[in-house]
Write a protein that holds these residues in place. Sequence first.
Motif, PDB file in Angstrom:
ATOM      1  N   TRP A  60      49.838  31.055   3.604  1.00 60.42           N
ATOM      2  CA  TRP A  60      50.400  30.289   4.717  1.00 60.42           C
ATOM      3  C   TRP A  60      49.428  30.185   5.889  1.00 60.42           C
ATOM      4  CZ3 TRP A  60      53.656  27.367   2.706  1.00 60.42           C
ATOM      5  CH2 TRP A  60      54.514  27.805   1.705  1.00 60.42           C
ATOM      6  N   SER A  61      48.473  31.098   5.988  1.00 60.79           N
ATOM      7  CA  SER A  61      47.389  30.930   6.968  1.00 60.79           C
ATOM      8  C   SER A  61      46.525  29.743   6.569  1.00 60.79           C
ATOM      9  CB  SER A  61      46.531  32.199   7.050  1.00 60.79           C
ATOM     10  OG  SER A  61      47.255  33.273   7.603  1.00 60.79           O
ATOM     11  N   LEU A  65      46.115  26.464   8.926  1.00 66.18           N
ATOM     12  CA  LEU A  65      44.784  26.048   9.386  1.00 66.18           C
ATOM     13  C   LEU A  65      44.390  24.689   8.813  1.00 66.18           C
ATOM     14  CD1 LEU A  65      42.957  29.482   9.147  1.00 66.18           C
ATOM     15  CD2 LEU A  65      43.391  28.178  11.232  1.00 66.18           C
ATOM     16  N   ALA A  66      44.845  24.386   7.602  1.00 69.53           N
ATOM     17  CA  ALA A  66      44.545  23.082   7.002  1.00 69.53           C
ATOM     18  C   ALA A  66      45.175  21.948   7.801  1.00 69.53           C
ATOM     19  CB  ALA A  66      45.041  23.046   5.560  1.00 69.53           C
ATOM     20  N   TYR A  97      30.674  35.107   4.167  1.00 74.72           N
ATOM     21  CA  TYR A  97      32.109  34.923   4.362  1.00 74.72           C
ATOM     22  C   TYR A  97      32.903  35.389   3.149  1.00 74.72           C
ATOM     23  CZ  TYR A  97      32.191  32.760   8.920  1.00 74.72           C
ATOM     24  OH  TYR A  97      32.117  32.557  10.281  1.00 74.72           O
ATOM     25  N   SER A  98      32.297  35.414   1.973  1.00 73.94           N
ATOM     26  CA  SER A  98      32.973  35.979   0.803  1.00 73.94           C
ATOM     27  C   SER A  98      33.180  37.477   0.990  1.00 73.94           C
ATOM     28  CB  SER A  98      32.159  35.710  -0.463  1.00 73.94           C
ATOM     29  OG  SER A  98      32.090  34.324  -0.736  1.00 73.94           O
ATOM     30  N   ILE A  99      32.150  38.151   1.514  1.00 72.57           N
ATOM     31  CA  ILE A  99      32.280  39.578   1.805  1.00 72.57           C
ATOM     32  C   ILE A  99      33.344  39.790   2.885  1.00 72.57           C
ATOM     33  CG2 ILE A  99      31.086  41.631   2.678  1.00 72.57           C
ATOM     34  CD1 ILE A  99      28.482  40.422   1.568  1.00 72.57           C
ATOM     35  N   ALA A 100      33.296  38.957   3.931  1.00 73.03           N
ATOM     36  CA  ALA A 100      34.277  39.063   5.004  1.00 73.03           C
ATOM     37  C   ALA A 100      35.695  38.846   4.472  1.00 73.03           C
ATOM     38  CB  ALA A 100      33.966  38.046   6.105  1.00 73.03           C
ATOM     39  N   ALA A 101      35.845  37.900   3.551  1.00 75.33           N
ATOM     40  CA  ALA A 101      37.170  37.608   2.988  1.00 75.33           C
ATOM     41  C   ALA A 101      37.722  38.820   2.246  1.00 75.33           C
ATOM     42  CB  ALA A 101      37.077  36.406   2.054  1.00 75.33           C
ATOM     43  N   SER A 205      40.346  30.465   2.490  1.00 74.97           N
ATOM     44  CA  SER A 205      40.093  29.515   1.397  1.00 74.97           C
ATOM     45  C   SER A 205      39.542  30.245   0.179  1.00 74.97           C
ATOM     46  CB  SER A 205      39.107  28.434   1.845  1.00 74.97           C
ATOM     47  OG  SER A 205      39.635  27.664   2.907  1.00 74.97           O
ATOM     48  N   ILE A 206      38.675  31.222   0.423  1.00 72.93           N
ATOM     49  CA  ILE A 206      38.095  32.005  -0.671  1.00 72.93           C
ATOM     50  C   ILE A 206      39.172  32.844  -1.361  1.00 72.93           C
ATOM     51  CG2 ILE A 206      36.508  33.917  -1.155  1.00 72.93           C
ATOM     52  CD1 ILE A 206      34.735  32.753   1.141  1.00 72.93           C
TER      53      ILE A 206
END
Length: 321
Positions: A60-61, A65-66, A97-101, A205-206
């Motif tokens: 839902w985030s 955001l979309a 950002y993959s690591i952050a995700a 998104s990831i």
Amino acid sequence: MLRDTKRSSAIESQGGQTSVDRVGLLCAIAANSMWGLFPIYWRQIEGADSLELACHRIVWSFVTLAILLPLMLRVGWWGGWRAVATSLRDKRVWMLYSIAAVMIGINWLAFLWAVNHGRVLEASLGYYINPLFNVLIGVAVLGERLGKWQWIAIAIATVGVAIMTVSSGGIPWASLAMATSFSIYGLVKKKVYLPVLVGLMLEVSILFLPAAFYLGLRVNDGVSALQFGSPMVTTMLLLAGVITISPLALFAVAVRKVDLSLIGILQYVGPTLQFLVGAVLYSEPLDQNRLTGFVFVWVALVIFVTATHRASRKNSALAVR
């Protein structure tokens, strides 16, 4: 003459910083207060386990955001579509950002697990010790140096966590998972420069496909909270994205308007409210040993904040000279 000019300009800039922007201050207080009261919100959602709640938060985030980001980018926020598109063509951005995700996913899951299992005090401990973990990672990875009092603060906090570990008969893994994951998340975010909400959109998104897949399995098995929950539970799940994004948006505004030293102090509003929610509202056990451990952590934070503030003022004074 040049030195006098530098001093006068520095004094003027310091004077400008002392007049705190009211809008920024209110945004900072609101953001940290929302984070502190989060356990009350998630505790009301019955019938969903921690993993399902984390997946709802991701999905839902993403949806929220979309809807919001295209509108913001269209009116030119953050340089518009071209600036964002240029960043997204960089493979390094996707890797970081993959690591952050993954880190934010672990953080959300550990937090929701603590809330669902009546361990809000452990969640508050995780956010209390997070700044100290940030420093340790800075020393280990970035080669930063600490002063004597900062090391003393870390040692005192370690004693506090050890007391709680011994008294409870086990390591407060939820606290440590939250602090570690969020510290690594912060380190990664220092390496990238996308705006807060754009970066969060990339992160969710990831995570979106695995989260949506898990929710689909829950629905297929007939055990999703969306299927048998009350209308209030359904509404709260659908609003998970708004609840997640709102404090981040407020915090983004605050960072631009309020001095970072004040932001650093206000970050303790959240865990303090969580501590009160766990101890007072939900009457979680707070025996003498656990309270002693928290006192050690609080003393460590006071020493750490004071030492860091003095070092910052000293560096500012040297820069003026």
